[in-house]
Design a protein around this motif. Structure first.
Motif, short mmCIF file in Angstrom:
data_model
loop_
_atom_site.label_atom_id
_atom_site.label_comp_id
_atom_site.label_asym_id
_atom_site.label_seq_id
_atom_site.Cartn_x
_atom_site.Cartn_y
_atom_site.Cartn_z
N ALA A 25 -107.16 44.22 93.94
CA ALA A 25 -107.05 45.68 93.79
C ALA A 25 -108.40 46.26 94.19
CB ALA A 25 -106.67 46.07 92.62
N ASP A 26 -108.30 47.23 95.43
CA ASP A 26 -109.52 47.90 95.64
C ASP A 26 -110.08 49.10 94.86
OD1 ASP A 26 -109.78 45.87 97.83
OD2 ASP A 26 -108.72 46.97 99.09
N GLY A 27 -111.68 49.35 94.76
CA GLY A 27 -111.98 50.32 94.10
C GLY A 27 -111.93 50.31 92.60
N GLU A 28 -111.95 51.39 92.05
CA GLU A 28 -112.11 51.43 90.46
C GLU A 28 -110.82 51.43 90.27
OE1 GLU A 28 -114.81 54.22 88.43
OE2 GLU A 28 -113.07 55.19 87.91
N LEU A 29 -110.44 50.53 88.96
CA LEU A 29 -109.27 50.23 88.23
C LEU A 29 -109.60 50.78 86.68
CD1 LEU A 29 -109.14 47.27 87.46
CD2 LEU A 29 -109.21 46.88 89.93
N ARG A 30 -108.26 50.38 85.98
CA ARG A 30 -108.38 50.38 84.71
C ARG A 30 -107.91 49.12 84.14
NH1 ARG A 30 -110.48 54.98 81.97
NH2 ARG A 30 -110.67 56.91 83.61
N ALA A 31 -108.53 48.84 82.92
CA ALA A 31 -108.00 47.70 82.11
C ALA A 31 -107.60 47.93 80.81
CB ALA A 31 -109.30 46.78 81.85
N LEU A 32 -106.77 47.11 80.08
CA LEU A 32 -106.38 47.03 78.87
C LEU A 32 -106.43 45.94 78.00
CD1 LEU A 32 -104.64 49.32 77.31
CD2 LEU A 32 -102.56 47.70 77.84
N LEU A 33 -107.00 46.24 76.90
CA LEU A 33 -107.31 45.30 75.89
C LEU A 33 -106.18 44.82 74.91
CD1 LEU A 33 -109.98 45.78 76.95
CD2 LEU A 33 -111.07 44.92 74.73
N VAL A 34 -105.60 43.82 74.78
CA VAL A 34 -104.67 43.39 73.84
C VAL A 34 -104.86 42.40 73.06
CG1 VAL A 34 -102.65 44.60 75.11
CG2 VAL A 34 -103.08 42.34 75.63
N THR A 35 -104.37 42.17 71.78
CA THR A 35 -104.58 40.92 70.91
C THR A 35 -103.28 40.68 70.42
OG1 THR A 35 -104.68 42.62 68.94
CG2 THR A 35 -106.75 41.85 70.16
N GLU A 36 -101.94 40.81 71.03
CA GLU A 36 -100.78 40.50 70.58
C GLU A 36 -100.00 40.14 71.90
OE1 GLU A 36 -98.25 43.70 68.96
OE2 GLU A 36 -100.29 44.34 68.30
N PRO A 37 -98.84 39.50 71.61
CA PRO A 37 -98.05 39.02 73.20
C PRO A 37 -97.19 40.61 73.32
CG PRO A 37 -97.52 37.39 71.25
CD PRO A 37 -98.47 38.67 70.82
N LEU A 38 -97.27 40.75 74.54
CA LEU A 38 -96.47 42.09 75.00
C LEU A 38 -95.23 41.67 75.06
CD1 LEU A 38 -98.45 43.23 78.28
CD2 LEU A 38 -98.77 43.71 75.69
N ARG A 39 -94.60 40.67 74.93
CA ARG A 39 -93.13 40.47 75.12
C ARG A 39 -92.76 40.43 73.59
NH1 ARG A 39 -89.50 36.56 73.48
NH2 ARG A 39 -87.67 36.36 74.34
N ARG A 40 -91.95 41.47 73.12
CA ARG A 40 -91.63 41.55 71.72
C ARG A 40 -90.72 40.27 71.35
NH1 ARG A 40 -90.31 47.46 69.09
NH2 ARG A 40 -90.89 47.13 66.99
N ALA A 41 -90.94 40.06 70.15
CA ALA A 41 -90.02 39.02 69.53
C ALA A 41 -88.76 39.44 69.14
CB ALA A 41 -90.88 38.51 68.14
N ASN A 55 -100.16 53.97 84.81
CA ASN A 55 -101.36 54.52 84.49
C ASN A 55 -102.78 53.94 85.01
OD1 ASN A 55 -101.18 56.25 81.53
ND2 ASN A 55 -99.54 54.91 81.66
N ASN A 56 -102.53 53.27 86.39
CA ASN A 56 -103.49 52.62 87.05
C ASN A 56 -104.26 51.65 86.31
OD1 ASN A 56 -104.81 52.43 89.54
ND2 ASN A 56 -106.60 53.44 88.42
N ILE A 57 -103.42 50.99 85.31
CA ILE A 57 -104.02 49.90 84.68
C ILE A 57 -103.69 48.41 85.43
CG2 ILE A 57 -103.91 48.42 82.51
CD1 ILE A 57 -103.04 50.86 81.06
N LYS A 58 -104.68 47.91 86.09
CA LYS A 58 -104.41 46.88 86.95
C LYS A 58 -104.98 45.56 86.32
CE LYS A 58 -102.69 49.44 90.25
NZ LYS A 58 -103.55 49.51 91.62
N LEU A 59 -105.34 45.45 85.17
CA LEU A 59 -105.97 44.47 84.55
C LEU A 59 -105.66 44.41 82.98
CD1 LEU A 59 -107.82 41.76 84.50
CD2 LEU A 59 -110.00 43.57 84.30
N LEU A 60 -105.24 43.17 82.53
CA LEU A 60 -104.97 43.07 81.25
C LEU A 60 -105.48 41.92 80.68
CD1 LEU A 60 -102.74 43.77 79.10
CD2 LEU A 60 -101.33 41.96 79.83
N LEU A 61 -106.41 42.19 79.93
CA LEU A 61 -107.42 41.27 78.97
C LEU A 61 -106.74 41.11 77.64
CD1 LEU A 61 -110.76 42.92 79.95
CD2 LEU A 61 -109.78 40.86 81.10
N SER A 62 -106.36 39.96 77.62
CA SER A 62 -105.51 39.24 76.20
C SER A 62 -106.18 38.33 75.40
CB SER A 62 -104.06 38.84 76.68
OG SER A 62 -103.64 38.39 75.47
#
Length: 213
Positions: free
Chosen positions: A34-50, A87-94
């Motif tokens: 991805a080019d240019g400025e982007l957004r990242a999201l921090l998560v500490t749990e699985p995104l697929r719900r049990a 939401n222009n979130i292009k990076l997931l840090l888990s």
């Protein structure tokens, strides 16, 4: 210091360098340039719900009901990844390993994923960005995503044979992180150099602390 230096054996000391941002010593689980400025999201749990919460029994009457439940969860996962994209979130840090369905939809919607980050790495990123991890499955899964970090660049980095992630953040404090790539012929030499540098930084911290007082 442990999170702000990377030891690389098998190269001469002259190959050492200082890089802006931080180096995460693991490969992308999914990489979408991805080019240019982007957004990242921090998560500490699985995104697929049990299928069920911990301690709660999940009962189905047939294989069809079970498969329908899995499809429902898959659609919920896709909806969440689409929300990240919108939401222009292009990076997931888990800090945890994400399931294959999450990686599949992340690649489909252009979201890079780095998983299994240590608690120290997550804490450092939070300190730099002022962002706390996002909990996707609270009382309202569809609530607005506000805790995002500004990323100035995100790219693969190859340190000899080890694939890493090189990422730069827009810092909310005076601290502008840089990572020392410390090269040496063998691990033992790198460890000695790293220990000497850490002691030097500790001494400088004490000097400046004394001057401030």
């Amino acid at each position: 210091f442990a999170e702000l230096h990377a030891a690389v054996p098998g190269l001469p000391l002259a190959s050492s360098r200082v890089l802006p941002g931080i180096v995460l010593r693991r490969d992308f689980a999914a990489y979408c340039p991805a080019d240019g400025e982007l957004r990242a999201l921090l998560v500490t749990e699985p995104l697929r719900r049990a299928l069920t919460a911990t301690g709660v029994e999940f009962v189905v009457d047939s294989e069809d009901q079970y498969q329908a439940s899995l499809r429902w969860i898959s659609r919920r996962t896709e909806t969440l990844i689409k929300r990240l994209q919108s939401n222009n979130i292009k990076l997931l840090l888990s800090s945890v390993k994400q399931e294959e369905v999450v990686i599949y939809y992340a690649k489909l919607y252009g979201v890079s994923v780095v998983e299994c980050l240590s608690s120290e790495e997550m804490a450092l990123i939070s300190e730099i960005t002022g962002v706390s991890p996002y909990a996707p499955f609270g009382d309202n899964m569809d609530r607005e995503i506000t805790e995002t970090a500004v990323v100035t660049f995100c790219q693969p980095l190859l340190l000899v044979s080890k694939r890493c992630v090189h990422v730069g953040f827009s810092s909310v404090c005076a601290f502008q992180p840089h990572c020392l790539v410390l090269c040496g012929p063998v691990d033992g030499v790198n460890e000695q150099h790293a220990a000497a540098l850490q002691e030097a930084f500790t001494m400088l911290q004490q000097v400046f602390k004394t001057l401030d007082q």
